[in-house]
Design an enzyme around this catalytic site. Sequence first.
Site, PDB file in Angstrom:
ATOM      1  N   ARG A 234     -27.683 -81.902 -40.175  1.00  0.00           N
ATOM      2  CA  ARG A 234     -26.328 -81.354 -40.213  1.00  0.00           C
ATOM      3  C   ARG A 234     -25.398 -82.415 -40.801  1.00  0.00           C
ATOM      4  O   ARG A 234     -25.534 -83.606 -40.490  1.00  0.00           O
ATOM      5  CB  ARG A 234     -25.833 -81.026 -38.802  1.00  0.00           C
ATOM      6  CG  ARG A 234     -26.339 -79.736 -38.240  1.00  0.00           C
ATOM      7  CD  ARG A 234     -25.699 -78.519 -38.905  1.00  0.00           C
ATOM      8  NE  ARG A 234     -26.110 -77.277 -38.269  1.00  0.00           N
ATOM      9  CZ  ARG A 234     -27.126 -76.505 -38.671  1.00  0.00           C
ATOM     10  NH1 ARG A 234     -27.828 -76.824 -39.729  1.00  0.00           N
ATOM     11  NH2 ARG A 234     -27.425 -75.390 -38.019  1.00  0.00           N
ATOM     12  N   GLU A 263     -19.168 -77.753 -45.488  1.00  0.00           N
ATOM     13  CA  GLU A 263     -19.845 -76.903 -46.488  1.00  0.00           C
ATOM     14  C   GLU A 263     -19.038 -75.650 -46.782  1.00  0.00           C
ATOM     15  O   GLU A 263     -18.442 -75.095 -45.857  1.00  0.00           O
ATOM     16  CB  GLU A 263     -21.233 -76.513 -45.955  1.00  0.00           C
ATOM     17  CG  GLU A 263     -22.128 -77.720 -45.803  1.00  0.00           C
ATOM     18  CD  GLU A 263     -23.448 -77.425 -45.097  1.00  0.00           C
ATOM     19  OE1 GLU A 263     -23.777 -76.240 -44.903  1.00  0.00           O
ATOM     20  OE2 GLU A 263     -24.128 -78.386 -44.739  1.00  0.00           O
ATOM     21  N   HIS A 281     -27.631 -76.987 -49.013  1.00  0.00           N
ATOM     22  CA  HIS A 281     -28.160 -76.516 -47.718  1.00  0.00           C
ATOM     23  C   HIS A 281     -29.265 -75.470 -47.920  1.00  0.00           C
ATOM     24  O   HIS A 281     -29.111 -74.301 -47.563  1.00  0.00           O
ATOM     25  CB  HIS A 281     -27.020 -75.930 -46.850  1.00  0.00           C
ATOM     26  CG  HIS A 281     -27.390 -75.830 -45.387  1.00  0.00           C
ATOM     27  ND1 HIS A 281     -26.484 -75.945 -44.364  1.00  0.00           N
ATOM     28  CD2 HIS A 281     -28.580 -75.617 -44.771  1.00  0.00           C
ATOM     29  CE1 HIS A 281     -27.098 -75.802 -43.200  1.00  0.00           C
ATOM     30  NE2 HIS A 281     -28.374 -75.603 -43.432  1.00  0.00           N
TER      31      HIS A 281
HETATM   32  C1  8YV Z   1     -30.192 -72.115 -42.486  1.00  0.00           C
HETATM   33  C2  8YV Z   1     -29.957 -73.848 -40.615  1.00  0.00           C
HETATM   34  O1  8YV Z   1     -29.788 -72.565 -43.732  1.00  0.00           O
HETATM   35  O2  8YV Z   1     -31.733 -73.467 -39.121  1.00  0.00           O
HETATM   36  C3  8YV Z   1     -30.585 -73.839 -39.272  1.00  0.00           C
HETATM   37  O3  8YV Z   1     -29.892 -74.205 -38.315  1.00  0.00           O
HETATM   38  O4  8YV Z   1     -28.923 -74.365 -40.797  1.00  0.00           O
HETATM   39  C4  8YV Z   1     -30.693 -73.291 -41.769  1.00  0.00           C
HETATM   40  O5  8YV Z   1     -32.015 -73.044 -41.582  1.00  0.00           O
HETATM   41  C5  8YV Z   1     -29.194 -71.160 -41.966  1.00  0.00           C
HETATM   42  O6  8YV Z   1     -29.217 -70.871 -40.632  1.00  0.00           O
HETATM   43  C6  8YV Z   1     -29.375 -69.850 -42.725  1.00  0.00           C
HETATM   44  O7  8YV Z   1     -28.374 -69.572 -43.442  1.00  0.00           O
END
Ligand code: 8YV
Length: 315
Positions: A234, A263, A281
């Site tokens: 993150r 982001e 991301h």
């Molecule tokens: C994804 C994420 O990009 O798993 C997570 O917490 O940040 C990522 O896998 C997101 O959740 C999907 O848009």
Amino acid sequence: MTNDSQAVLLIAPVVDDLLTRLSAAYTVYRLYDQQDSDDFLQRVGDRVQAVVTRGDIGVTHAVLDELPRVGLIAIFGVGTDAVDLPYARSRDIAVTITSGVLTQGVADLAMGLLLAGARQLCLGDRFVREGRWLNSTLPLATQVSGKRIGILGMGNIGQAIARRASGFDMQILYHDRNPNPQLDYQWCSSLHALARESDFLVIAASGSAENRRLINANVFEVMPAHAWLINIARGSLIDEAALIQALQNKTIAGAALDVYEDEPNVPAALMALDNVVLQPHVASATRETRQNMSNVVFANVEAYFSRRPLPNQII
Ligand code: 8YV
């Protein structure tokens, strides 16, 4: 056939497959399509029983407060930092994540970023495309094999990165709250000790409130000047302003990043640097992983509406 009494609120767009399957089985309300989301929630909020959201977006208190009957938050991802878990618990709202299915894809990208940074793949690509190969040479890159990789956060993703790194004959160090007796890697008792000893520092820890800006100027100061920072976790874990300074001043050699503090806004100062590799991301964004994530979210929503145990419940 859709069931009008079973309504799902989608906070943000998800993959088409999941939207199609949810829409075929339930009434689906899309919050992200609304001009006036407050008005929309006031109209439909008391019908919603399940929320589907993304790991990076979560769901706010204000939205949950408009959903008196909600009993499930199904996260399309593994990060729970954008959901207030104690609040969900206090309201008896179950939370599920797509555990297990994105570990491999995220670890693949971590190694891809590490290699892209050290072996300057993006620079090399630009060098060829821009015709510069015809009259100059690319500066020498940094070897990966045999180097020390320091992994912050030795959960499933951290371990998958370590397995890949061992294929590159890397020496593996890690920091987590406690050493894991099942792992044959060197545990460092602090982040600073890890940062001091690593040629590549890879962030695979959770984006919790206590981890906010854990990687800051003090950490950059103890990292070797030849070290690279890789972040697939993150953006909130890194003090981005301090990182930019460390990169500009060559306190560290480079950074390869998939995630950012704000982001999709990436500071122009980061984009201006050659010793930086940037991705939008996408660590879990492969067709295979996203299909598996879609299956997991759907299975949890289905289980919830059929009053069966939730396969991926975390609270
Ligand atoms: C994804 C994420 O990009 O798993 C997570 O917490 O940040 C990522 O896998 C997101 O959740 C999907 O848009």
